[in-house]
Design a protein around this motif. Sequence first.
Motif, mmCIF file in Angstrom:
data_model
loop_
_atom_site.group_PDB
_atom_site.id
_atom_site.type_symbol
_atom_site.label_atom_id
_atom_site.label_comp_id
_atom_site.label_asym_id
_atom_site.label_seq_id
_atom_site.Cartn_x
_atom_site.Cartn_y
_atom_site.Cartn_z
ATOM 1 N N TYR A 252 0.825 -1.205 0.000
ATOM 2 C CA TYR A 252 0.000 0.000 0.000
ATOM 3 C C TYR A 252 0.866 1.265 0.000
ATOM 4 C CZ TYR A 252 -3.655 -3.267 1.652
ATOM 5 O OH TYR A 252 -4.528 -4.327 1.784
ATOM 6 N N ASN A 253 1.888 1.293 0.833
ATOM 7 C CA ASN A 253 2.645 2.525 1.036
ATOM 8 C C ASN A 253 3.717 2.773 -0.017
ATOM 9 O OD1 ASN A 253 1.044 2.521 3.274
ATOM 10 N ND2 ASN A 253 2.670 3.005 4.717
ATOM 11 N N GLN A 256 2.098 4.402 -2.953
ATOM 12 C CA GLN A 256 1.705 5.758 -2.576
ATOM 13 C C GLN A 256 2.900 6.707 -2.626
ATOM 14 O OE1 GLN A 256 0.628 6.373 1.528
ATOM 15 N NE2 GLN A 256 -0.657 8.155 1.063
ATOM 16 N N GLY A 283 0.551 1.073 -8.485
ATOM 17 C CA GLY A 283 -0.670 0.895 -7.708
ATOM 18 C C GLY A 283 -1.678 -0.046 -8.335
ATOM 19 N N SER A 383 -4.556 4.000 -5.077
ATOM 20 C CA SER A 383 -4.446 5.297 -5.728
ATOM 21 C C SER A 383 -4.450 6.399 -4.676
ATOM 22 C CB SER A 383 -5.594 5.501 -6.725
ATOM 23 O OG SER A 383 -6.855 5.354 -6.091
ATOM 24 N N LEU A 384 -4.033 7.574 -5.070
ATOM 25 C CA LEU A 384 -3.928 8.671 -4.125
ATOM 26 C C LEU A 384 -5.305 9.216 -3.759
ATOM 27 C CD1 LEU A 384 -0.923 10.796 -5.465
ATOM 28 C CD2 LEU A 384 -0.924 9.135 -3.594
ATOM 29 N N PRO A 393 -4.296 6.280 1.399
ATOM 30 C CA PRO A 393 -4.648 6.134 -0.016
ATOM 31 C C PRO A 393 -5.991 5.436 -0.205
ATOM 32 C CG PRO A 393 -3.067 4.461 0.611
ATOM 33 C CD PRO A 393 -3.211 5.367 1.799
#
Length: 518
Positions: A252-253, A256, A283, A383-384, A393
Amino acid sequence: MYDYIIVGAGSAGCVLAARLTEDEHTRVLLVEAGPADDAQEIHVPAAFSKLFQTKYDWSYLSDCEPGLDGRRRFLPRGRMLGGSSSMNAMIYIRGNRRDYDAWAAAGAEQWGWDDVLPYFLRAEDFRGETSPWHGTGGPLTVSEGRSQHPLMTAYVAAAQEAGHPYTADFNGPEQDGVGHYHLTQRDGLRCSTAVAYLRPALDRPNLDVLTGAQCTRVLFDGDRATGVELERGGELLQRHAEREVVLAAGAYNSPQLLMLSGIGVADELTPHGITPRVELPVGENLQDHAHIGLLYLTDTESLLTAQTPDNVRLLETEGRGPLSSNVGEVGGFHRTREGLDAPDVQVHATPVMFHEEGISPVTDHAFMFGAALLTPTSRGKVSLRSAIPSAKPHILHNYLATEEDRATVVRALRLLLDIADQPSLRKHRRADFRVPRSTDDAGLLEFARRELHTLYHPASTCAIGPVVDSRLRVHGVSGLRVVDASVMPTVVRGNTNAPTIMIAEKAADLIRGLPAPA
């Protein structure tokens, strides 16, 4: 100024920090957003779910999942030294050799089974019978569980009564079957990568560890990564790397951070005011092992009453007993239809009321066993939400988005119900607590849509091929790599902690230009 900056002191980051600083002339900064791994619940195996939704957890939440009738799902991730290896169920599974051979066949050079097995063996210190399938002398202690709960013994017996063979070692020559899991435990306590790799390296003068520091973006000079920007205690800091920045922040990070740094899909970055640097599908391709379980009440004493003074003393003095339980003590790998060349579901069984994503109170004696979809065809996306780095995110897993996954989850539930109906488990069942209301296909699928949740194995958002090359270097820039579960082209068949450690072991050699272990 450092040679390498590693972002994320989790399952991969701790390994990298320890391996890279074996060279006394190499200066490394390891950056972790969370605190030290100093909570008692981190090290007491049975207590790991008490870490959920605390300062040690990123506490992510999925977007509304269309395949789950719009429900959102809790997505815990470790936010401390050791990362998710400090908050997981400690199950040591490498995956299936077919997973890695498929990676290599799809273009991930030198990531086939024969390429990665030496790194699994190098990492491991197996506390069991000598086996060609296990390594000894490595940093990571792997052992048999020291809690043999009678409910779990009953589950293994029931699965055998249902026709599933017993397997003594899921990391041996054959993955199929039912049995007890090997665990990343040392003397009955958790052996995270912080314990196994980082602690022995902390006294090295060439290693700095910075906790409570969240990376906000990667710094560049032209197309070369030169360092990172950090937020710590309300202050923005910059740290610089002469050689490389390595993102080890997880599935996840890591994506991001790449997107915050201008690497991603341009049309999705510009609305946030981010100037695109490199166009890559960052992503995308998010994969996870979705899990569906059955829960029964029982008159047999469960882990509900494990935290007694006697059991605390047993753990502290002998490293065994109920508090040494990893909760998911037993399980197995199964093929739910003919024609498969490897298992498509994995079962985990727990001698406790583990329900509602592990965050609801345990109120009665119960046991649970559930199946995870090992080779999902559904694909999600990270996604952001905002250009503000502290904003969580958007995470859409897209569980059960394909007909193939929906058919697999129905077959998996039938497999579980068959095991539940065997004599060895029937005698422990006081009442149904969380089971399907109907056993036709529609009823089973309705149950899955309502109850399915993550098994905590997100992967593939910075995959080898689309985002990084086979040496884990980000396409289109220099001095930047990703080293964590996000680089998996496809999620492996099994728990992802051991494969993530293997990825970091191999990455350390790639970075240093060293040959693979013999």
